[in-house]
Design a protein around this motif. Sequence first.
Motif, PDB file in Angstrom:
ATOM      1  N   LEU A   1       0.832  -1.199   0.000  1.00  0.00           N
ATOM      2  CA  LEU A   1       0.000   0.000   0.000  1.00  0.00           C
ATOM      3  C   LEU A   1       0.870   1.253   0.000  1.00  0.00           C
ATOM      4  CD1 LEU A   1      -2.829   1.261   0.160  1.00  0.00           C
ATOM      5  CD2 LEU A   1      -2.657   1.106   2.665  1.00  0.00           C
ATOM      6  N   ALA A   2       1.964   1.226   0.786  1.00  0.00           N
ATOM      7  CA  ALA A   2       2.859   2.377   0.817  1.00  0.00           C
ATOM      8  C   ALA A   2       3.473   2.635  -0.555  1.00  0.00           C
ATOM      9  CB  ALA A   2       3.952   2.149   1.866  1.00  0.00           C
TER      10      ALA A   2
ATOM     11  N   GLY B   1      -9.440   6.916  -6.254  1.00  0.00           N
ATOM     12  CA  GLY B   1      -9.696   5.935  -5.207  1.00  0.00           C
ATOM     13  C   GLY B   1      -8.532   5.803  -4.241  1.00  0.00           C
ATOM     14  N   THR B   2      -7.316   5.740  -4.807  1.00  0.00           N
ATOM     15  CA  THR B   2      -6.126   5.652  -3.934  1.00  0.00           C
ATOM     16  C   THR B   2      -5.976   6.912  -3.099  1.00  0.00           C
ATOM     17  OG1 THR B   2      -5.023   4.245  -5.574  1.00  0.00           O
ATOM     18  CG2 THR B   2      -3.633   5.318  -3.930  1.00  0.00           C
TER      19      THR B   2
ATOM     20  N   LEU C   1      -7.022   7.189   5.640  1.00  0.00           N
ATOM     21  CA  LEU C   1      -6.069   6.511   6.525  1.00  0.00           C
ATOM     22  C   LEU C   1      -5.428   7.494   7.504  1.00  0.00           C
ATOM     23  CD1 LEU C   1      -4.574   3.866   7.207  1.00  0.00           C
ATOM     24  CD2 LEU C   1      -2.844   4.523   5.515  1.00  0.00           C
ATOM     25  N   MET C   2      -5.138   8.668   7.033  1.00  0.00           N
ATOM     26  CA  MET C   2      -4.539   9.645   7.941  1.00  0.00           C
ATOM     27  C   MET C   2      -5.591  10.537   8.601  1.00  0.00           C
ATOM     28  SD  MET C   2      -2.781  12.335   5.305  1.00  0.00           S
ATOM     29  CE  MET C   2      -3.689  13.063   3.960  1.00  0.00           C
ATOM     30  N   GLU C   3      -6.842  10.180   8.425  1.00  0.00           N
ATOM     31  CA  GLU C   3      -7.958  10.835   9.108  1.00  0.00           C
ATOM     32  C   GLU C   3      -7.986  12.336   8.849  1.00  0.00           C
ATOM     33  OE1 GLU C   3      -7.615   9.806  13.203  1.00  0.00           O
ATOM     34  OE2 GLU C   3      -8.135   7.702  12.893  1.00  0.00           O
ATOM     35  N   LEU C   4      -7.823  12.699   7.567  1.00  0.00           N
ATOM     36  CA  LEU C   4      -7.916  14.101   7.174  1.00  0.00           C
ATOM     37  C   LEU C   4      -9.372  14.550   7.234  1.00  0.00           C
ATOM     38  CD1 LEU C   4      -6.050  16.376   6.071  1.00  0.00           C
ATOM     39  CD2 LEU C   4      -6.770  15.694   3.777  1.00  0.00           C
TER      40      LEU C   4
END
Length: 928
Positions: free
Chosen positions: A683-684, A719-720, A727-730
Amino acid sequence: MAANESLSSARAEFTHAFNHAVPGILPEAMEALLTKANYNGTSSADKSRIVNARAILPEKWDAISRAMPVHLVQLLDRSITTAYSTFRPASALGKATELALLDSSTFETTLRFNEMTQNFRDKAGQALLDLNIRIAVLFGQDDIRERENPFRPYLLARCIFLAVEEQKLSQESEAILIEQLGETFAATMAVIYEAANSALERQGISANLALKISKAPESQQTRSPAAGTQGGYGGAGGNGGGGGAAGPAGGGQGAYSTMQAGVFPGAQPGQGQAQVQNQGAFPAAQQTSMASPGVRLEQLFQTVRGKPLSLPAATPVLAQNAGGMQAAAPNPYAGMPSPVASPANAGPAWLSGNSALGGVLRQAFGEVSPVSQYRDKHSESAIPFTARENPQSSSAQASAQARAGQFAHSGLPSAGQGSNDLIQVPAALVASHLQNIESQLKQRVEAQALAPEMSMGLSKVLGQMHKVMVPDSAAMKDEKGEIRNLIREHKDALYSLAKDTEEQMCIDLVAMLFEVMLCDELVPFNIRISLGRLQFLILQLALKEKNLLSDGKHPARLLLNRICSIAYSAQQIGDVDNHVTEEIARIIKTLMRHDSDVPELFSRIQNRFETFISRELRTNNQHIHRTVKALGEAEIRFMRFACIAVAINKAMPKVNVEMSFRSFLRKEWVRAIEVAERTDALLARRYRLLVPDLLWSIFPKLDNDDRNLLSSMLPNMVGTLRHGMDLMELEKSRQQKLLNWLAEAHAQALRPTADSKKPQGLSLPAMHERFEQFTNQPDTIEHSEVHHYEFAREMYQLDVFGELGLHTRMLDKEVQRPELPVEGVIVGDVPAEPELNPAYLERIVCGALVDIKTEKLNAKACLRWVDPNLIYVVLSIKGDDFPAVLSIRVLCELLDTARLRFVEDEPLFERAIHTLLRSADEVDNVRV
């Protein structure tokens, strides 16, 4: 019964008890090793070594248990032959210790052996003392020394060492087995020595010595050339009596026991306190327009004790006549050597009449100005200090005590009317005893053909004094409850052994330092007592290493400064007080068993003490321990963030994009990559590859193939991007704002106008090639680049604290106003962090106490952990259950603005030196 028959009987009982105790060692040692291996505080590496040693012990026990009695027989043969004998075969270990530096393993072995011997001695207790006395009685000796006891603990420790060393084990296993066998065997010491005592008692040899009078030798000479003209130690003017014939007069009253004669050979029977006092009288000070050196030196001691300065016209300085003392009373010590023959007010030779006392002291201490290098510009001028109370006494007893040497000797009867724990001994007798020690050392040196300068003189005598003549802790207080200055008490005796003026000056300087340090209120009283017991050791070290008094980095100064500072801090914070006190007690016990001849003694102990303090302050409190671990995890995450940011920034300057989108990729998207790398490497990599795709996608597409390619890539790219922002809760609002801007940019890229001035940009393969280092190569970062991303460090700390549920306070925002981030500022334009003040960094250490006074916080705190990279510290704030984190950069800013100060404005030695210098300046300003 003859002495050899009594010794044979005692030897048989001693050997039988020893052999009976040996078989019981194995099961207890095995159990003790198992307990140590299962202890939670033992590291995994130590546990492995202990388990290995425990497995070896049963295999080697038969050989060890057979070897121990054999070695005991050999050692007893030699020790009985040399008991109270001048024949001493040279010791290889002794020569190695004096003539060469010891390697690390030899040093550790020596310490281990001495600790075992002392443990045996402690466990034997009174039984060993009684046996020492019985051996002295058996040989008809008054000098009681354990060294002359053929059954001393040294032999038993040596048996264990030799038996284990013969097994040729690894160094680690050998050390563990020796230590454990010694600990287990120590429990049998009392029984073994009681057996020897019983054997001698059956032969009629008691543990009591009879009282008798011992006449002082009249042939002893002092180092002072004027001694012969002064009538002994009494001085001129008739107070000292006549010649040596007056010595034994009236010896029946207050006679010294032979036990005291053993401690001080040549001791004479006293005739009462008045006569003891009489020996300290000196001729009257002459009237001068300026105070003489002797008076000025005494005034300096008065000043540091808090007494008002005065210039006595006709009063002796170091000892004053009591009102009830007879002027011409006979001196029973006239035959003893006179350490100081000059009048009292003549003062020490190192201080001439025209020299400024402050200037002389500054030169000796290496000070160019009264200001300490440790003081910051905001520290207060006053040093916390409790002056000694020493009012003038008119009683003969008080005056005698001012001149008499006082020593505690375990198990000895008291003399005179003093404390039961003290023996009153005139200073002249101390001088005689010290000269006797020096004579014995000279004989040993001549027998071993060693260089005299390496083994003789005052330094060696001080080493013996440190080991055998220092009072125990209970006897370190005088009748007023103050801590005794042992060097001042025996100054005249030490002067008599000094070879030159330089050594006399060193004696006075160290005595003055201890006069101040023993009254320092920033040192707990029990630690001051322990410090006082090291006076002879420090004086010995000062004579050997001249830089002790002038070099603030000397290992001995660093160790004692650190001990006293940590002891005060532990007393204030409370939760580590017991553990720190126990560790300091172990250090003092080690120092009391050794003198300054042990190579690197202080530096090795300091390194271990620093390791202990760092571990204890970090792990003793659960909240602090978890905070330190959380900071470590946050730092790992932050450094990964910084590495990724550096890699993306190296490719970004050549790409012309809108500023807000550039900022998103360099900050928020870098954080998304860092979060993904912790859990999913694939994913990274998708997140990394998205960066060149997004940058290519926003440029105009003039070719149909490019437009078709972009249209096919858009769903996956968006989508990505959404996945990473989630994921970083922006925040949703920021997500939507970014997506709207990106949709508009893509629309313009797919339908470019004919007159569009926006450059077409690179092709997709060329864009990926530009970001090759970012997408496919390992990330690297230079130390100078880290400061550009400091804004993210606290963010990661807060994230980790939140994940672990910690309530740690972040003090940076509480104690200062943080600068608000300016939208659009490029990260690379952030200026470099200013260099931190080295003087501050020296003092930012574990255990330091600070006082914080800001608008939002007013409290005292202790530095419990300092980041090795000097980025932040963890503090425990008084009255707060949870720790706090403060960056060292902000801490230094608070020091600069006087909103934070160290409670201990400078270390112990430096405080004492500057107190002396200020007091000396005050004395120099007094004129008549």
